[in-house]
Design an enzyme around this catalytic site. Structure first.
Site, mmCIF file in Angstrom:
data_model
loop_
_atom_site.group_PDB
_atom_site.id
_atom_site.type_symbol
_atom_site.label_atom_id
_atom_site.label_comp_id
_atom_site.label_asym_id
_atom_site.label_seq_id
_atom_site.Cartn_x
_atom_site.Cartn_y
_atom_site.Cartn_z
ATOM 1 N N ASP A 15 21.113 51.212 -42.855
ATOM 2 C CA ASP A 15 22.042 52.164 -42.243
ATOM 3 C C ASP A 15 23.301 51.450 -41.758
ATOM 4 O OD1 ASP A 15 20.215 54.224 -42.626
ATOM 5 O OD2 ASP A 15 19.228 53.839 -40.724
ATOM 6 N N LYS B 172 15.057 41.267 -35.971
ATOM 7 C CA LYS B 172 15.200 40.954 -37.393
ATOM 8 C C LYS B 172 15.338 39.453 -37.616
ATOM 9 C CE LYS B 172 17.358 45.344 -38.792
ATOM 10 N NZ LYS B 172 18.497 45.973 -39.492
ATOM 11 N N ASP C 67 21.207 43.859 -35.775
ATOM 12 C CA ASP C 67 21.288 42.854 -36.840
ATOM 13 C C ASP C 67 21.673 41.481 -36.310
ATOM 14 O OD1 ASP C 67 20.775 44.803 -38.850
ATOM 15 O OD2 ASP C 67 22.879 45.407 -38.798
ATOM 16 N N ASP D 43 25.540 45.267 -39.788
ATOM 17 C CA ASP D 43 26.661 45.954 -39.160
ATOM 18 C C ASP D 43 26.486 46.229 -37.672
ATOM 19 O OD1 ASP D 43 26.171 49.329 -38.796
ATOM 20 O OD2 ASP D 43 24.650 48.118 -39.786
ATOM 21 N N ASP E 147 20.679 44.894 -44.342
ATOM 22 C CA ASP E 147 20.422 46.071 -43.518
ATOM 23 C C ASP E 147 20.656 47.325 -44.356
ATOM 24 O OD1 ASP E 147 20.267 47.718 -41.071
ATOM 25 O OD2 ASP E 147 22.433 47.888 -41.305
#
EC number: 3.1.3.18
Length: 236
Positions: A11, A151, A178, A174, A9
């Site tokens: 951000d 994802k 995700d 995070d 990931d």
């Protein structure tokens, strides 16, 4: 080293924290270390594809999952995993008065992003758009996309396309967006990840964001992770 692919990931994972866009030096060095060790690195982000490809270029990454799994750029070709006309959805979302549109939306196709203006923005949007669309938060924005794709869907697609068992794909993230990829691959959550991300991951490292990503890469390169146990690679 048992892992063959690293999906990461952007951000909150490669940045200094979950509240900034500034990239972590530790994370950048770890990315280079992973690439030099032979891992195929894929950037998986909620951002639009054009933005993601620009960032990926400067990170030395060729392959990208964008718009929370709706678009995959692999070996120079773009694949669309979502299918919907989001223009009417955008009008419904904005009519709630709970959000303002992200400037990126004019370059996004399926996963639309919004800046919350109300504490209950997610709930109000979910009620407005109905069950055909997923509404979740990355911590940076609220995202609305067709149901059934995240994802994790993109990671499963990569497993099939590249002929790699999903347990040999490590992912690091995070946030709630995700969760899908952390479940279907050998997922690692950084130390300041959301409770949902930590629960979905196979391992939680101590360090936050970019520092945590460095810890994850060190574990992967030392031979930790990427075992077939507890990987939900059969998820529909």
């Amino acid at each position: 080293m048992r892992c063959r692919i690293l999906v990461v990931d952007l951000d909150g994972t490669l940045t200094l924290s979950r509240h900034t866009y500034e990239l972590s030096t530790e994370a950048l060095l770890a990315l280079r270390k992973a690439r030099d060790a032979g891992l195929r690195v894929v950037l998986a982000t909620a951002n639009g594809l054009d933005f993601a490809l620009t960032i990926a270029r400067y990170l030395g990454i060729r392959d990208v999952v964008a718009e929370n799994g709706c678009l995959v750029y692999l070996d120079g070709t773009t694949y669309e995993l979502c299918s919907a006309d989001m223009s009417a959805v955008d009008q419904i979302v904005l009519s709630t008065g709970a959000v303002s549109p992200s400037p990126q939306n004019k370059c996004r196709k399926y996963d639309l992003a919004y800046i919350p203006l109300a504490e209950d923005a997610v709930e109000r949007i979910r009620e407005a758009v109905g069950p055909s669309f997923v509404v979740d938060s990355s911590g940076y924005a609220i995202h609305v996309r067709p149901a059934g794709v995240d994802k994790g869907t993109a990671v499963l697609w990569l497993c099939e396309k590249l002929g790699v068992p999903c347990f040999q794909i490590a992912s690091v993230g995070d946030s709630d967006v995700d969760v899908g990829m952390l479940k279907v691959s050998w997922g690692i959550a950084v130390g300041n990840a959301t409770p949902a991300a930590k629960s979905a991951a196979k391992m939680v490292v101590e360090g936050p964001s970019g520092i945590g990503f460095k810890e994850a890469v060190d574990i992967i390169l030392s031979g930790g992770g990427c075992t077939p146990d507890d990987v939900d690679s059969e998820r529909a």
